[in-house]
Design a protein around this motif. Sequence first.
Motif, PDB file in Angstrom:
ATOM      1  N   GLU A   1       0.833  -1.200   0.000  1.00 15.55           N
ATOM      2  CA  GLU A   1       0.000   0.000   0.000  1.00 15.55           C
ATOM      3  C   GLU A   1       0.869   1.252   0.000  1.00 15.55           C
ATOM      4  O   GLU A   1       0.591   2.220  -0.728  1.00 15.55           O
ATOM      5  CB  GLU A   1      -0.907   0.000   1.237  1.00 15.55           C
ATOM      6  N   LEU A   2       1.919   1.248   0.799  1.00 18.02           N
ATOM      7  CA  LEU A   2       2.820   2.396   0.855  1.00 18.02           C
ATOM      8  C   LEU A   2       3.518   2.592  -0.487  1.00 18.02           C
ATOM      9  O   LEU A   2       3.663   3.727  -0.962  1.00 18.02           O
ATOM     10  CB  LEU A   2       3.855   2.198   1.963  1.00 18.02           C
ATOM     11  N   ARG A   3       3.917   1.515  -1.115  1.00 21.35           N
ATOM     12  CA  ARG A   3       4.572   1.606  -2.419  1.00 21.35           C
ATOM     13  C   ARG A   3       3.634   2.222  -3.470  1.00 21.35           C
ATOM     14  O   ARG A   3       4.084   2.910  -4.381  1.00 21.35           O
ATOM     15  CB  ARG A   3       5.025   0.218  -2.861  1.00 21.35           C
ATOM     16  N   GLY A   4       2.344   2.002  -3.313  1.00 21.59           N
ATOM     17  CA  GLY A   4       1.377   2.497  -4.279  1.00 21.59           C
ATOM     18  C   GLY A   4       0.833   3.877  -3.986  1.00 21.59           C
ATOM     19  O   GLY A   4       0.046   4.403  -4.779  1.00 21.59           O
ATOM     20  N   ARG A   5       1.245   4.497  -2.865  1.00 21.55           N
ATOM     21  CA  ARG A   5       0.762   5.839  -2.555  1.00 21.55           C
ATOM     22  C   ARG A   5       1.330   6.836  -3.563  1.00 21.55           C
ATOM     23  O   ARG A   5       2.401   6.624  -4.128  1.00 21.55           O
ATOM     24  CB  ARG A   5       1.185   6.262  -1.142  1.00 21.55           C
ATOM     25  N   PRO A   6       0.622   7.974  -3.823  1.00 21.16           N
ATOM     26  CA  PRO A   6       1.106   8.969  -4.782  1.00 21.16           C
ATOM     27  C   PRO A   6       2.525   9.426  -4.466  1.00 21.16           C
ATOM     28  O   PRO A   6       2.874   9.643  -3.295  1.00 21.16           O
ATOM     29  CB  PRO A   6       0.107  10.111  -4.626  1.00 21.16           C
ATOM     30  N   ALA A   7       3.342   9.567  -5.506  1.00 18.99           N
ATOM     31  CA  ALA A   7       4.751   9.917  -5.312  1.00 18.99           C
ATOM     32  C   ALA A   7       4.922  11.251  -4.605  1.00 18.99           C
ATOM     33  O   ALA A   7       5.879  11.453  -3.852  1.00 18.99           O
ATOM     34  CB  ALA A   7       5.468   9.933  -6.658  1.00 18.99           C
ATOM     35  N   GLY A   8       4.012  12.196  -4.838  1.00 17.03           N
ATOM     36  CA  GLY A   8       4.133  13.509  -4.233  1.00 17.03           C
ATOM     37  C   GLY A   8       3.608  13.611  -2.814  1.00 17.03           C
ATOM     38  O   GLY A   8       3.730  14.664  -2.179  1.00 17.03           O
ATOM     39  N   GLU A   9       3.020  12.552  -2.301  1.00 14.08           N
ATOM     40  CA  GLU A   9       2.475  12.579  -0.944  1.00 14.08           C
ATOM     41  C   GLU A   9       3.611  12.559   0.067  1.00 14.08           C
ATOM     42  O   GLU A   9       4.517  11.731  -0.034  1.00 14.08           O
ATOM     43  CB  GLU A   9       1.569  11.366  -0.727  1.00 14.08           C
ATOM     44  N   PRO A  10       3.612  13.471   1.044  1.00 15.13           N
ATOM     45  CA  PRO A  10       4.673  13.455   2.060  1.00 15.13           C
ATOM     46  C   PRO A  10       4.766  12.093   2.736  1.00 15.13           C
ATOM     47  O   PRO A  10       3.750  11.412   2.927  1.00 15.13           O
ATOM     48  CB  PRO A  10       4.224  14.534   3.054  1.00 15.13           C
TER      49      PRO A  10
ATOM     50  N   ALA B   1      -1.326   4.505   4.609  1.00 16.33           N
ATOM     51  CA  ALA B   1      -1.110   3.088   4.325  1.00 16.33           C
ATOM     52  C   ALA B   1      -1.373   2.242   5.564  1.00 16.33           C
ATOM     53  O   ALA B   1      -1.943   1.144   5.484  1.00 16.33           O
ATOM     54  CB  ALA B   1       0.316   2.863   3.821  1.00 16.33           C
ATOM     55  N   THR B   2      -0.965   2.738   6.718  1.00 20.80           N
ATOM     56  CA  THR B   2      -1.182   2.003   7.966  1.00 20.80           C
ATOM     57  C   THR B   2      -2.671   1.839   8.245  1.00 20.80           C
ATOM     58  O   THR B   2      -3.150   0.738   8.546  1.00 20.80           O
ATOM     59  CB  THR B   2      -0.517   2.730   9.145  1.00 20.80           C
ATOM     60  N   LEU B   3      -3.413   2.922   8.157  1.00 26.35           N
ATOM     61  CA  LEU B   3      -4.849   2.864   8.448  1.00 26.35           C
ATOM     62  C   LEU B   3      -5.588   2.010   7.434  1.00 26.35           C
ATOM     63  O   LEU B   3      -6.603   1.379   7.758  1.00 26.35           O
ATOM     64  CB  LEU B   3      -5.425   4.276   8.483  1.00 26.35           C
ATOM     65  N   ALA B   4      -5.077   1.959   6.197  1.00 31.94           N
ATOM     66  CA  ALA B   4      -5.737   1.166   5.162  1.00 31.94           C
ATOM     67  C   ALA B   4      -5.490  -0.323   5.320  1.00 31.94           C
ATOM     68  O   ALA B   4      -6.353  -1.138   4.992  1.00 31.94           O
ATOM     69  CB  ALA B   4      -5.252   1.611   3.777  1.00 31.94           C
ATOM     70  N   ARG B   5      -4.337  -0.705   5.850  1.00 33.35           N
ATOM     71  CA  ARG B   5      -3.950  -2.122   5.813  1.00 33.35           C
ATOM     72  C   ARG B   5      -3.636  -2.771   7.148  1.00 33.35           C
ATOM     73  O   ARG B   5      -3.655  -3.991   7.248  1.00 33.35           O
ATOM     74  CB  ARG B   5      -2.707  -2.278   4.921  1.00 33.35           C
ATOM     75  N   MET B   6      -3.321  -1.976   8.180  1.00 31.43           N
ATOM     76  CA  MET B   6      -2.801  -2.585   9.401  1.00 31.43           C
ATOM     77  C   MET B   6      -3.844  -2.893  10.465  1.00 31.43           C
ATOM     78  O   MET B   6      -3.560  -3.601  11.411  1.00 31.43           O
ATOM     79  CB  MET B   6      -1.721  -1.693  10.007  1.00 31.43           C
ATOM     80  N   ALA B   7      -5.035  -2.326  10.377  1.00 28.09           N
ATOM     81  CA  ALA B   7      -6.059  -2.635  11.384  1.00 28.09           C
ATOM     82  C   ALA B   7      -6.628  -4.014  11.112  1.00 28.09           C
ATOM     83  O   ALA B   7      -7.200  -4.248  10.057  1.00 28.09           O
ATOM     84  CB  ALA B   7      -7.174  -1.595  11.367  1.00 28.09           C
ATOM     85  N   PRO B   8      -6.472  -4.969  12.026  1.00 26.64           N
ATOM     86  CA  PRO B   8      -7.030  -6.304  11.815  1.00 26.64           C
ATOM     87  C   PRO B   8      -8.548  -6.286  11.836  1.00 26.64           C
ATOM     88  O   PRO B   8      -9.149  -5.364  12.398  1.00 26.64           O
ATOM     89  CB  PRO B   8      -6.481  -7.110  13.004  1.00 26.64           C
ATOM     90  N   PRO B   9      -9.198  -7.285  11.213  1.00 31.15           N
ATOM     91  CA  PRO B   9     -10.661  -7.311  11.191  1.00 31.15           C
ATOM     92  C   PRO B   9     -11.282  -7.235  12.577  1.00 31.15           C
ATOM     93  O   PRO B   9     -12.325  -6.626  12.773  1.00 31.15           O
ATOM     94  CB  PRO B   9     -10.967  -8.655  10.520  1.00 31.15           C
TER      95      PRO B   9
ATOM     96  N   VAL C   1      10.423   2.401   2.009  1.00 34.24           N
ATOM     97  CA  VAL C   1      10.757   3.743   2.489  1.00 34.24           C
ATOM     98  C   VAL C   1      11.980   4.275   1.750  1.00 34.24           C
ATOM     99  O   VAL C   1      12.032   5.453   1.365  1.00 34.24           O
ATOM    100  CB  VAL C   1      10.998   3.735   4.016  1.00 34.24           C
ATOM    101  N   ALA C   2      12.954   3.430   1.520  1.00 36.46           N
ATOM    102  CA  ALA C   2      14.147   3.850   0.789  1.00 36.46           C
ATOM    103  C   ALA C   2      13.797   4.280  -0.633  1.00 36.46           C
ATOM    104  O   ALA C   2      14.332   5.272  -1.152  1.00 36.46           O
ATOM    105  CB  ALA C   2      15.172   2.716   0.764  1.00 36.46           C
TER     106      ALA C   2
END
Length: 210
Positions: A82-91, A99-107, A151-152
């Motif tokens: 998800e982080l890899r797919g975020r817009p390039a210009g997003e801080p 990305a965390t809120l989209a993918r890391m919260a378990p059901p 991140v790199a």
Amino acid sequence: MVGRMDDGTAPGLRERKKQETRDALSWAVIRLSVERGWDNVSVEDVAAAANVSVRTFRNYFSGKAEAVVSRHTERMFRFADELRGRPAGEPLDQAVKNATLARMAPPEATGDQTPSREWTDGVRLMLAEPDVQGEFLRAMAAAQAELATVVAERTGTDVGRDLYPSLVAAATGAAVSTAMEHWLRADPPVPFGPLVREALDRLWAGLPVP
């Protein structure tokens, strides 16, 4: 990587079926362990709950602990995707939070829903099992390495040369883990979403992008 083929394409029907089986087995271990207690759940119980054979369980996991941790491991790798797919210009801080809120919260801790005390008590006891803790340590090392790579890529740094990407990966993992621990022990129970948002906000307030 979870949810993708080696060439980066979407998984086919066979791969999706395999993933569904993995998810069903992992969830069965968690649900039964919370209901009955860790030592009162056998591999046979798990296989029956997921409507598969014990042999099928063994094809996917070495034991109950690996099955439990697989859910968190897969969320971590999906988070990296998800982080890899975020817009390039997003801080970077916003990209990590989104990305965390989209993918890391378990059901079982989705968004702003408040869990039951019985559920969080059961999950906390399950996660305290030595076998489960050992699996978590191994899984987190692999997941954080993948996150550091992403991140790199976003910051133009080098995992082998620069401290920053590994530091962000480790700090993000720690923030999510701390939010989860607080979620599990909160009395009265509280929703997970606001906790992880607060943890990341506090983290990034003191961790500027170089």
